[in-house]
Write a protein that holds these residues in place. Structure first.
Motif, PDB file in Angstrom:
ATOM      1  N   ILE A 125      50.787 160.243  88.925  1.00  0.00           N
ATOM      2  CA  ILE A 125      52.075 161.328  88.104  1.00  0.00           C
ATOM      3  C   ILE A 125      53.149 160.830  87.852  1.00  0.00           C
ATOM      4  CG2 ILE A 125      52.348 163.756  88.365  1.00  0.00           C
ATOM      5  CD1 ILE A 125      49.855 164.281  89.382  1.00  0.00           C
ATOM      6  N   SER A 126      53.942 160.571  88.954  1.00  0.00           N
ATOM      7  CA  SER A 126      55.091 160.060  89.045  1.00  0.00           C
ATOM      8  C   SER A 126      55.396 158.469  88.031  1.00  0.00           C
ATOM      9  CB  SER A 126      55.172 159.693  90.682  1.00  0.00           C
ATOM     10  OG  SER A 126      55.898 160.831  90.347  1.00  0.00           O
ATOM     11  N   GLU A 127      54.454 157.954  88.217  1.00  0.00           N
ATOM     12  CA  GLU A 127      54.845 156.745  87.367  1.00  0.00           C
ATOM     13  C   GLU A 127      53.958 156.599  86.144  1.00  0.00           C
ATOM     14  OE1 GLU A 127      54.637 152.603  86.435  1.00  0.00           O
ATOM     15  OE2 GLU A 127      55.118 153.664  87.821  1.00  0.00           O
ATOM     16  N   GLN A 128      53.559 158.078  85.030  1.00  0.00           N
ATOM     17  CA  GLN A 128      53.453 158.829  84.337  1.00  0.00           C
ATOM     18  C   GLN A 128      54.637 159.347  84.056  1.00  0.00           C
ATOM     19  OE1 GLN A 128      50.366 155.953  82.976  1.00  0.00           O
ATOM     20  NE2 GLN A 128      50.804 157.960  81.586  1.00  0.00           N
ATOM     21  N   GLY A 129      55.379 160.234  84.874  1.00  0.00           N
ATOM     22  CA  GLY A 129      57.020 160.476  84.199  1.00  0.00           C
ATOM     23  C   GLY A 129      57.448 159.769  84.005  1.00  0.00           C
ATOM     24  N   GLU A 130      57.286 158.501  84.006  1.00  0.00           N
ATOM     25  CA  GLU A 130      58.207 157.529  83.939  1.00  0.00           C
ATOM     26  C   GLU A 130      58.369 156.812  82.944  1.00  0.00           C
ATOM     27  OE1 GLU A 130      59.148 154.090  87.093  1.00  0.00           O
ATOM     28  OE2 GLU A 130      59.360 156.007  88.537  1.00  0.00           O
TER      29      GLU A 130
END
Length: 171
Positions: A125-130
């Protein structure tokens, strides 16, 4: 740990979606390479490596949790581009889609109270935000500076400097 069958299938399918993302971004890199924009091509080649790494993390997770991995066929990307901004916009749209798929996996993990998988998916989820921020920034940069040869050259040079950094363990 036993992974719920529905969740396991979603994660297995996500492996395929990550590999498709790599395949899609290869077509973006090819487009830019053919246009002589080697920096943009480099940026997407690094993106290819990231997507393959994401797939490998999911594969390892399933194997470590005794869930059988099934390698599915990768669909052929069929996009054709008529402008240099078109792949950038297609990339953002694709990242929104991948985010929705990760969210579906997370919802299934919540439904089965699979806290370990939720922890893994927190990283995604954090990676997709980036990923979405990067895609949005590339579009903004192009809209602001890509309209002139000097601006496009400057952006291309900037993207040529990007290098792949393997993700640390997701959990």
């Amino acid at each position: 740990m036993v992974i719920d069958e529905h969740l396991g299938e979603l994660l297995n399918t996500q492996i395929n979606k990550e590999l498709y993302s790599a395949y899609l971004y290869l077509t973006f890199a090819d487009y830019y390479e053919e246009r002589g924009l080697k920096g943009y091509a480099n940026w997407y080649m690094v993106q290819v490596e990231e997507e393959v790494a994401h797939a490998k993390i999911l594969r390892r997770y399933l194997l470590d949790n005794n869930y059988p991995v099934k390698m599915l066929g990768i669909e052929q990307p069929t996009m054709a581009f008529d402008s240099d901004i078109a792949p950038l916009k297609a990339g953002l749209e694709h990242e929104h889609y991948i985010t929705s798929c990760i969210n579906d996996c997370y919802a299934a993990a919540v439904a089965t109270k699979d806290y370990r998988t939720m922890k893994l998916l927190d990283w995604y989820i954090s990676e997709q935000g980036e990923e979405e921020i990067n895609a949005e920034d590339m579009i903004k940069d192009y809209e602001l500076f890509g309209g002139s040869p000097d601006g496009l050259f400057s952006l291309d040079t900037k993207y040529a400097a990007r290098t792949f950094v393997a993700p640390t363990k997701a959990m």
